[in-house]
Design a protein around this motif. Structure first.
Motif, short mmCIF file in Angstrom:
data_model
loop_
_atom_site.label_atom_id
_atom_site.label_comp_id
_atom_site.label_asym_id
_atom_site.label_seq_id
_atom_site.Cartn_x
_atom_site.Cartn_y
_atom_site.Cartn_z
N ALA A 43 0.84 -1.20 0.00
CA ALA A 43 0.00 0.00 0.00
C ALA A 43 0.87 1.25 0.00
O ALA A 43 0.59 2.22 -0.72
CB ALA A 43 -0.93 -0.02 1.20
N MET B 35 -0.95 4.76 -1.27
CA MET B 35 -2.37 4.70 -0.90
C MET B 35 -2.49 4.35 0.57
O MET B 35 -1.61 3.71 1.15
CB MET B 35 -3.12 3.63 -1.72
N SER B 36 -3.60 4.74 1.17
CA SER B 36 -3.91 4.25 2.50
C SER B 36 -4.24 2.78 2.41
O SER B 36 -4.57 2.27 1.33
CB SER B 36 -5.10 5.00 3.09
N ARG B 37 -4.14 2.07 3.53
CA ARG B 37 -4.44 0.63 3.52
C ARG B 37 -5.87 0.39 3.05
O ARG B 37 -6.12 -0.53 2.26
CB ARG B 37 -4.22 0.07 4.93
N ARG B 38 -6.80 1.20 3.50
CA ARG B 38 -8.20 1.01 3.11
C ARG B 38 -8.39 1.23 1.61
O ARG B 38 -9.04 0.43 0.94
CB ARG B 38 -9.11 1.95 3.90
N SER B 39 -7.81 2.30 1.08
CA SER B 39 -7.95 2.57 -0.36
C SER B 39 -7.28 1.48 -1.19
O SER B 39 -7.80 1.05 -2.22
CB SER B 39 -7.34 3.93 -0.71
N PHE B 40 -6.12 1.03 -0.71
CA PHE B 40 -5.40 -0.03 -1.43
C PHE B 40 -6.21 -1.32 -1.45
O PHE B 40 -6.34 -1.96 -2.50
CB PHE B 40 -4.04 -0.26 -0.76
N ASP B 41 -6.76 -1.70 -0.31
CA ASP B 41 -7.58 -2.92 -0.26
C ASP B 41 -8.75 -2.83 -1.22
O ASP B 41 -9.05 -3.78 -1.96
CB ASP B 41 -8.11 -3.13 1.16
N ARG B 42 -9.43 -1.68 -1.21
CA ARG B 42 -10.61 -1.52 -2.07
C ARG B 42 -10.21 -1.57 -3.55
O ARG B 42 -10.86 -2.25 -4.35
CB ARG B 42 -11.31 -0.21 -1.74
N ARG B 43 -9.17 -0.86 -3.91
CA ARG B 43 -8.71 -0.84 -5.31
C ARG B 43 -8.22 -2.22 -5.74
O ARG B 43 -8.48 -2.67 -6.86
CB ARG B 43 -7.59 0.20 -5.45
#
Length: 336
Positions: free
Chosen positions: A240, A245-253
């Motif tokens: 990430a 990216m933030s961890r949350r944005s990376f996970d979602r993407r």
């Protein structure tokens, strides 16, 4: 648990089912291939409806076995089904449940996944089917986690596949898992198909990965991950950060791109690289584990078993000697 023949494959056949899908497991497992490095499977064509069976194109044939053939087969394949929303016969569902409970590996190819779902064998599991019918399977059986993006799903004692040619992929994968790469490769060569499509990664990488040259930051990150699987510090947070990216944005993407969580994707890549090293090098299991980012073989083993179906040493022994299938013993029997 009754004695099951490791080379016996029961193939269930239904009236008005499509011919190609029905014939896939017979083509993979059947028709003895002397001298080809392939075990001589005992393929049992099982009639699941009374009288002569007709394919969806009107071809008529007779299957020589009844449902009792499931009682001693180690592999039971449901290669097709006729209508997605038609419930299969209760006798068939009961025979499938009994075979699975007694230790058989049960396989549902294409619409065969609907038969397994009707038997309750897919409850709480991830499963594949033909992408056109995936929404129907999810609607009829909400307890099943339907994945329409993969060629097949290997859940250990249950395998399901997408449609048509993906059934060949799933059957070759099962041969490879239980009897080794040489056996699967020999069958694939006879059938003039690749032993594993998409470089052997189709069952783990659900959608095409972006090309790093297009400028997509995830493309560069995933390429970097594959080049540095040996780095124990390579984890989701590191990926990430590399993508800014933030961890949350990376996970979602990442999920939107691949259909998988970053952690499961990374574990799958490490296990696949471990498979290659076990096949092609003399490194110890501990050394292989370190070369793919695990602390030791103990850390690698549960992930390897979950994704491949056997322990690392058992997998290596099969590829090194080929004795497992010559002795009629599947690769998963015994070993560390």
């Amino acid at each position: 648990m009754s004695a099951r023949d490791p080379l016996a494959v029961a193939v269930l056949m239904f009236d008005r089912a499509p011919l190609f899908e029905t014939s896939v497991p017979i083509s993979v497992f059947g028709g003895g291939r002397p001298g080809a490095g392939v075990p001589r499977f005992d393929v049992r064509a099982v009639a699941c409806d009374p009288g002569p069976l007709r394919t969806s194109a009107g071809v008529t044939f007779r299957a020589p076995h009844g449902l009792e053939a499931l009682e001693t087969a180690s592999t039971v394949v449901v290669p097709s089904w006729r209508i997605a929303d038609e419930r299969p016969p209760e006798t068939v569902l009961g025979a499938l449940r009994a075979a699975h409970a007694d230790g058989a590996v049960v396989v549902g190819l294409c619409l065969g996944a609907f038969v397994l779902a009707a038997a309750g064998l897919l409850d709480g599991r991830r499963a594949a089917t033909h992408w056109m019918f995936a929404p129907t399977l999810a609607a009829l059986h909400p307890e099943v986690r339907v994945d329409a993006s993969v060629l097949f799903v290997d859940d250990g004692d249950i395998l399901t596949s997408a449609g048509t040619a993906a059934g060949i992929d799933a059957c070759l994968h099962l041969v490879r898992r239980r009897f080794g790469a040489r056996a699967a490769g020999a069958i694939a060569r006879r059938m003039v198909v690749p032993p594993q499509r998409s470089g052997g990664q189709a069952q783990y990488i659900e959608r095409p990965l972006p090309d790093p040259e297009t400028g997509d930051p995830l493309g560069e990150v995933l390429a970097h991950a594959i080049r540095h699987l040996d780095d124990p510090g390579l984890d989701v947070d590191a990926l990430a950060g590399r993508a800014f990216m933030s961890r949350r944005s990376f996970d979602r993407r990442f999920r939107a791109l691949t259909g998988s969580s970053p952690l499961q994707w990374l574990l799958a890549q490490r296990v696949m690289q471990a498979q290659r090293l076990l096949e092609g090098t003399g490194s110890s299991v501990d050394e292989v584990a370190r070369r793919v980012g695990f602390a030791n073989g103990v850390a690698l083993r549960p992930h390897f078993r979950r994704l491949v179906g056997v322990a690392p040493q058992t997998y290596r022994d099969t590829f090194r000697t080929g004795d497992a299938f010559r002795a009629g013993r599947p690769a998963g029997t015994g070993g560390a």
